[in-house]
Design a protein around this motif. Structure first.
Motif, PDB file in Angstrom:
ATOM      1  N   MET A   1      18.878  -0.691  -5.930  1.00 16.66           N
ATOM      2  CA  MET A   1      17.458  -0.681  -5.597  1.00 16.66           C
ATOM      3  C   MET A   1      17.290  -0.428  -4.100  1.00 16.66           C
ATOM      4  SD  MET A   1      14.581  -3.667  -6.184  1.00 16.66           S
ATOM      5  CE  MET A   1      15.439  -4.842  -5.142  1.00 16.66           C
ATOM      6  N   LYS A   2      16.356   0.442  -3.762  1.00 11.81           N
ATOM      7  CA  LYS A   2      16.067   0.757  -2.365  1.00 11.81           C
ATOM      8  C   LYS A   2      15.154  -0.308  -1.764  1.00 11.81           C
ATOM      9  CE  LYS A   2      17.798   5.006  -1.427  1.00 11.81           C
ATOM     10  NZ  LYS A   2      18.614   5.320  -0.234  1.00 11.81           N
ATOM     11  N   GLN A   3      15.462  -0.719  -0.549  1.00 15.70           N
ATOM     12  CA  GLN A   3      14.617  -1.635   0.205  1.00 15.70           C
ATOM     13  C   GLN A   3      14.475  -1.111   1.625  1.00 15.70           C
ATOM     14  OE1 GLN A   3      12.886  -4.141  -0.775  1.00 15.70           O
ATOM     15  NE2 GLN A   3      13.812  -4.936  -2.642  1.00 15.70           N
ATOM     16  N   ASP A   4      13.296  -1.294   2.195  1.00  7.64           N
ATOM     17  CA  ASP A   4      13.048  -0.844   3.561  1.00  7.64           C
ATOM     18  C   ASP A   4      13.154  -2.009   4.530  1.00  7.64           C
ATOM     19  OD1 ASP A   4      12.535   1.792   2.793  1.00  7.64           O
ATOM     20  OD2 ASP A   4      10.429   1.352   2.362  1.00  7.64           O
ATOM     21  N   ILE A   5      13.719  -1.731   5.695  1.00  7.68           N
ATOM     22  CA  ILE A   5      13.831  -2.721   6.764  1.00  7.68           C
ATOM     23  C   ILE A   5      13.121  -2.173   7.992  1.00  7.68           C
ATOM     24  CG2 ILE A   5      15.401  -3.948   8.312  1.00  7.68           C
ATOM     25  CD1 ILE A   5      17.455  -3.994   6.128  1.00  7.68           C
ATOM     26  N   ALA A   6      12.227  -2.977   8.558  1.00  9.65           N
ATOM     27  CA  ALA A   6      11.507  -2.596   9.778  1.00  9.65           C
ATOM     28  C   ALA A   6      12.161  -3.296  10.962  1.00  9.65           C
ATOM     29  CB  ALA A   6      10.043  -2.984   9.679  1.00  9.65           C
ATOM     30  N   CYS A   7      12.675  -2.532  11.898  1.00  9.67           N
ATOM     31  CA  CYS A   7      13.326  -3.086  13.079  1.00  9.67           C
ATOM     32  C   CYS A   7      12.301  -3.244  14.210  1.00  9.67           C
ATOM     33  CB  CYS A   7      14.463  -2.160  13.527  1.00  9.67           C
ATOM     34  SG  CYS A   7      15.435  -2.812  14.917  1.00  9.67           S
ATOM     35  N   PRO A   8      12.432  -4.278  15.044  1.00 14.95           N
ATOM     36  CA  PRO A   8      11.516  -4.442  16.182  1.00 14.95           C
ATOM     37  C   PRO A   8      11.492  -3.239  17.127  1.00 14.95           C
ATOM     38  CG  PRO A   8      12.743  -6.467  15.824  1.00 14.95           C
ATOM     39  CD  PRO A   8      13.347  -5.442  14.907  1.00 14.95           C
ATOM     40  N   CYS A   9      12.537  -2.426  17.095  1.00 13.00           N
ATOM     41  CA  CYS A   9      12.554  -1.250  17.974  1.00 13.00           C
ATOM     42  C   CYS A   9      11.590  -0.176  17.498  1.00 13.00           C
ATOM     43  CB  CYS A   9      13.969  -0.680  18.082  1.00 13.00           C
ATOM     44  SG  CYS A   9      14.522   0.270  16.638  1.00 13.00           S
ATOM     45  N   GLY A  10      11.010  -0.360  16.309  1.00  8.56           N
ATOM     46  CA  GLY A  10      10.072   0.616  15.765  1.00  8.56           C
ATOM     47  C   GLY A  10      10.666   1.489  14.684  1.00  8.56           C
ATOM     48  N   ASN A  11      11.960   1.388  14.487  1.00  2.43           N
ATOM     49  CA  ASN A  11      12.613   2.206  13.474  1.00  2.43           C
ATOM     50  C   ASN A  11      12.534   1.540  12.107  1.00  2.43           C
ATOM     51  OD1 ASN A  11      14.358   4.266  12.373  1.00  2.43           O
ATOM     52  ND2 ASN A  11      16.036   2.778  12.455  1.00  2.43           N
ATOM     53  N   ASN A  12      12.260   2.324  11.089  1.00  4.36           N
ATOM     54  CA  ASN A  12      12.328   1.860   9.706  1.00  4.36           C
ATOM     55  C   ASN A  12      13.474   2.582   9.007  1.00  4.36           C
ATOM     56  OD1 ASN A  12      10.028   0.180   9.887  1.00  4.36           O
ATOM     57  ND2 ASN A  12       8.666   1.926   9.535  1.00  4.36           N
ATOM     58  N   PHE A  13      14.293   1.810   8.302  1.00  7.26           N
ATOM     59  CA  PHE A  13      15.397   2.455   7.574  1.00  7.26           C
ATOM     60  C   PHE A  13      15.557   1.803   6.209  1.00  7.26           C
ATOM     61  CE2 PHE A  13      17.161  -0.990  10.056  1.00  7.26           C
ATOM     62  CZ  PHE A  13      18.169  -1.537   9.285  1.00  7.26           C
ATOM     63  N   SER A  14      16.155   2.548   5.290  1.00  2.96           N
ATOM     64  CA  SER A  14      16.305   2.091   3.917  1.00  2.96           C
ATOM     65  C   SER A  14      17.739   1.676   3.634  1.00  2.96           C
ATOM     66  CB  SER A  14      15.899   3.204   2.933  1.00  2.96           C
ATOM     67  OG  SER A  14      14.527   3.508   3.064  1.00  2.96           O
ATOM     68  N   ILE A  15      17.874   0.699   2.748  1.00  2.00           N
ATOM     69  CA  ILE A  15      19.190   0.255   2.315  1.00  2.00           C
ATOM     70  C   ILE A  15      19.207   0.196   0.791  1.00  2.00           C
ATOM     71  CG2 ILE A  15      19.662  -1.102   4.400  1.00  2.00           C
ATOM     72  CD1 ILE A  15      18.857  -3.610   2.787  1.00  2.00           C
ATOM     73  N   ASP A  16      20.388   0.285   0.217  1.00  2.00           N
ATOM     74  CA  ASP A  16      20.572   0.111  -1.214  1.00  2.00           C
ATOM     75  C   ASP A  16      21.135  -1.277  -1.463  1.00  2.00           C
ATOM     76  OD1 ASP A  16      19.809   2.581  -2.534  1.00  2.00           O
ATOM     77  OD2 ASP A  16      21.474   3.505  -1.439  1.00  2.00           O
ATOM     78  N   ILE A  17      20.505  -2.042  -2.354  1.00  2.00           N
ATOM     79  CA  ILE A  17      21.044  -3.351  -2.693  1.00  2.00           C
ATOM     80  C   ILE A  17      21.278  -3.433  -4.198  1.00  2.00           C
ATOM     81  CG2 ILE A  17      19.795  -4.424  -0.772  1.00  2.00           C
ATOM     82  CD1 ILE A  17      18.065  -5.821  -2.964  1.00  2.00           C
ATOM     83  N   GLU A  18      22.234  -4.251  -4.587  1.00  2.00           N
ATOM     84  CA  GLU A  18      22.500  -4.502  -5.993  1.00  2.00           C
ATOM     85  C   GLU A  18      21.642  -5.693  -6.425  1.00  2.00           C
ATOM     86  OE1 GLU A  18      26.796  -4.287  -7.164  1.00  2.00           O
ATOM     87  OE2 GLU A  18      27.070  -4.132  -4.999  1.00  2.00           O
ATOM     88  N   GLU A  19      20.846  -5.500  -7.457  1.00  2.00           N
ATOM     89  CA  GLU A  19      19.985  -6.586  -7.934  1.00  2.00           C
ATOM     90  C   GLU A  19      20.765  -7.624  -8.723  1.00  2.00           C
ATOM     91  OE1 GLU A  19      15.900  -5.272  -9.247  1.00  2.00           O
ATOM     92  OE2 GLU A  19      16.946  -3.342  -9.259  1.00  2.00           O
ATOM     93  N   GLU A  20      21.902  -7.232  -9.288  1.00  2.00           N
ATOM     94  CA  GLU A  20      22.755  -8.157 -10.025  1.00  2.00           C
ATOM     95  C   GLU A  20      24.201  -7.945  -9.602  1.00  2.00           C
ATOM     96  OE1 GLU A  20      22.029  -9.111 -14.252  1.00  2.00           O
ATOM     97  OE2 GLU A  20      24.118  -8.458 -14.573  1.00  2.00           O
ATOM     98  N   ILE A  21      24.878  -9.036  -9.275  1.00  2.00           N
ATOM     99  CA  ILE A  21      26.258  -8.962  -8.798  1.00  2.00           C
ATOM    100  C   ILE A  21      27.149  -9.775  -9.725  1.00  2.00           C
ATOM    101  CG2 ILE A  21      27.822  -9.614  -6.923  1.00  2.00           C
ATOM    102  CD1 ILE A  21      25.484  -9.115  -5.001  1.00  2.00           C
ATOM    103  N   ASP A  22      28.180  -9.141 -10.246  1.00  2.00           N
ATOM    104  CA  ASP A  22      29.161  -9.803 -11.103  1.00  2.00           C
ATOM    105  C   ASP A  22      30.401 -10.085 -10.258  1.00  2.00           C
ATOM    106  OD1 ASP A  22      31.266 -10.382 -12.922  1.00  2.00           O
ATOM    107  OD2 ASP A  22      30.190  -9.351 -14.527  1.00  2.00           O
TER     108      ASP A  22
END
Length: 204
Positions: free
Chosen positions: A1-22
């Motif tokens: 699942m894609k999630q966005d992170i907003a950095c205080p420097c003004g940059n926004n970037f996306s990360i991939d996270i696993e919603e379920e971890i085995d």
């Protein structure tokens, strides 16, 4: 699942996270969680480190664990929900996730560890009534079960070792009187934690 992170420097970037971890299939995640490197991301521009919390599910079939992890920001919402229908155990916040997984990895019972935490915090409150103190499981050895208490002094951790005999005695008490308030006060629906005792009256 894609999630966005907003950095205080003004940059926004996306990360991939696993919603379920085995953890049986990907044991490296356990190492990352326990070492504190799980979900650690650097801003793609300024390189500032971010450690966001997202809702995830942890499956560890060999330990008979199915656990949902809620972000710390959802703590109040969890208490206000009052009712739920979930097949999972619940923890709130990634530090508590790491704490619980360490307990289970060491083949200890979470209800007993949380009970011992409540004893340690009650004693600490007697000595430091104006402090906001938290207790965390650190590990077990031949010398006993080690807990770390933070909040007593700034930037310092108090180390407490509890004899294995005390753990066993608490286990015996639990088996004899599982419905005692000592134990039931630690659980709110699917959430077992000493934090249930410490929560503000407004969330009770």
């Amino acid at each position: 699942m894609k999630q966005d992170i907003a950095c205080p420097c003004g940059n926004n970037f996306s990360i991939d996270i696993e919603e379920e971890i085995d953890l049986d299939l990907k044991p490296e995640h356990l190492d990352n969680i326990l070492s504190g490197t799980f979900m650690s991301y650097d801003c793609t521009v300024c390189r500032k480190k971010h450690k966001p919390e997202f809702r995830i599910v942890i499956i560890w079939k060999s330990k008979k664990l199915k656990m949902e992890v809620l972000p710390e920001l959802e703590r109040g919402e969890f208490y206000r929900r009052k009712k739920e229908n979930t097949p999972y155990e619940t923890v709130i916040g990634f530090p508590e996730m790491a704490d619980r997984l360490a307990v289970i990895k060491d083949n200890l019972e979470p209800i007993i560890i949380e009970t011992i935490k409540s004893y340690l915090l009650a004693k600490a409150e007697e000595n430091y009534p104006d402090k906001d103190i938290n207790a965390w499981y650190y590990g077990a050895s031949s010398e006993g079960i080690e807990f770390h208490l933070n909040g007593i002094r700034k930037d310092e951790v108090a180390v407490m070792r509890v004899p294995h005999e005390f753990y066993e005695k608490t286990m015996q008490d639990y088996k004899k009187r599982p419905k005692s308030e000592t134990f039931t006060s630690l659980r709110v629906r699917s959430y077992l934690s000493v934090q249930n005792i410490l929560r503000p009256d407004a969330l009770k």
